[in-house]
Design a protein around this motif. Structure first.
Motif, mmCIF file in Angstrom:
data_model
loop_
_atom_site.group_PDB
_atom_site.id
_atom_site.type_symbol
_atom_site.label_atom_id
_atom_site.label_comp_id
_atom_site.label_asym_id
_atom_site.label_seq_id
_atom_site.Cartn_x
_atom_site.Cartn_y
_atom_site.Cartn_z
ATOM 1 N N TRP A 47 0.709 -1.165 0.060
ATOM 2 C CA TRP A 47 -0.206 -0.143 0.012
ATOM 3 C C TRP A 47 0.778 1.304 0.061
ATOM 4 N N HIS A 48 1.817 1.234 0.821
ATOM 5 C CA HIS A 48 2.746 2.223 0.929
ATOM 6 C C HIS A 48 3.609 2.583 -0.313
ATOM 7 N N TYR A 51 1.122 4.196 -2.834
ATOM 8 C CA TYR A 51 0.940 5.532 -2.706
ATOM 9 C C TYR A 51 2.102 6.317 -3.241
ATOM 10 N N TRP A 52 3.296 5.940 -3.003
ATOM 11 C CA TRP A 52 4.299 6.866 -3.473
ATOM 12 C C TRP A 52 4.625 6.614 -5.040
ATOM 13 N N ASP A 54 2.282 6.140 -7.221
ATOM 14 C CA ASP A 54 0.931 6.980 -7.645
ATOM 15 C C ASP A 54 1.326 8.565 -7.612
ATOM 16 N N THR A 74 0.844 7.768 4.539
ATOM 17 C CA THR A 74 1.302 6.826 3.413
ATOM 18 C C THR A 74 1.457 5.718 3.853
ATOM 19 N N GLU A 90 -4.958 -4.040 -5.212
ATOM 20 C CA GLU A 90 -3.636 -3.136 -4.804
ATOM 21 C C GLU A 90 -2.468 -3.859 -5.551
#
Length: 98
Positions: A47-48, A51-52, A54, A74, A90
């Protein structure tokens, strides 16, 4: 030339592992387990990274992504995905971003 090296690194040539297959064989329940002495589960790490990823893809497209006010934004709070569907989405999001 630099683009060729980047693509080869992401797609797993020479000494690199193909980033798109790194989560193969790991089910959604295993991904939510936090190993002893590890601060995050695989789910949280994925997930982290998404986030970065994207964030950077938006930036490279000329957009102005919002910087998080706190690092906690994040990371997902829950170490486990809510469902198998969340896990699959994900993983697909990660692969699509590559």
């Amino acid at each position: 030339m630099a683009n060729e090296f980047l693509q080869r690194g992401i797609r797993g040539t020479s000494a690199h592992t193909d980033a798109a297959v790194v989560f193969e064989g790991l089910d959604w329940q295993q991904a939510g387990e936090k190993p002893e002495k590890c601060p995050h589960s695989v789910w949280q790490l994925l997930w982290h990274m998404n986030y970065w990823q994207d964030f950077m893809l938006a930036y490279l497209k000329g957009e102005a992504p919002r910087n998080p006010e706190h690092a906690a934004e994040t990371w997902p709070e829950d170490p486990r995905p809510a469902s198998e569907q969340d896990w699959v989405q994900e993983v697909e999001r990660f692969s699509a971003g590559l």
